[in-house]
Enzyme design. Structure first.
Site, short mmCIF file in Angstrom:
data_model
loop_
_atom_site.label_atom_id
_atom_site.label_comp_id
_atom_site.label_asym_id
_atom_site.label_seq_id
_atom_site.Cartn_x
_atom_site.Cartn_y
_atom_site.Cartn_z
N CYS A 61 42.09 -35.45 65.54
CA CYS A 61 40.87 -34.78 66.23
C CYS A 61 39.80 -34.09 65.14
CB CYS A 61 41.34 -33.78 67.19
SG CYS A 61 40.15 -32.62 68.08
N CYS A 85 38.63 -30.65 65.98
CA CYS A 85 40.05 -29.61 65.72
C CYS A 85 39.99 -29.26 64.53
CB CYS A 85 41.23 -30.22 65.95
SG CYS A 85 41.42 -30.73 67.94
#
Length: 106
Positions: free
Chosen positions: A31, A34
């Site tokens: 991600c 993230c």
């Protein structure tokens, strides 16, 4: 204290039964957003050591916790106090916004 790693196995003990408020960052290694907020979360874990427990849940390895809290997008940050969800943030946020939210949830 550095960032903690929460799992399906230790989630109840480390998060729900914690005496301190807890910030849980639901994330995954693939991600991009993230990865953007990870340094902020790490810095704030050190800054708020002893005041708030801050940790991460890898949603790929710990699907039970992610499913239990309805995680549909990552990163999702959920704040817990005495085992209850107090608030949450979805998506990448600035360090300042994250710090403000921590202060609100102490």
């Amino acid at each position: 204290m550095s960032i903690q790693h929460f799992t399906d196995a230790n989630f109840k003990k480390e998060v729900l039964d914690s005496e301190l408020p807890v910030l849980v960052d639901f994330w995954a290694s693939w991600c991009g957003p993230c990865k953007m907020i990870a340094p902020f979360v790490d810095d704030l874990a050190k800054e708020y050591s002893g005041k708030m427990k801050i940790g991460k849940v890898d949603v790929d390895a710990n699907s039970k916790a992610a499913t239990q809290y309805g995680i549909m997008s990552i990163p999702t940050i959920i704040f817990f106090k005495k085992g209850k969800v107090m608030s949450q943030l979805v998506g990448a946020v600035s360090k300042l916004d994250l710090k403000r939210k921590i202060e609100e949830n102490l």
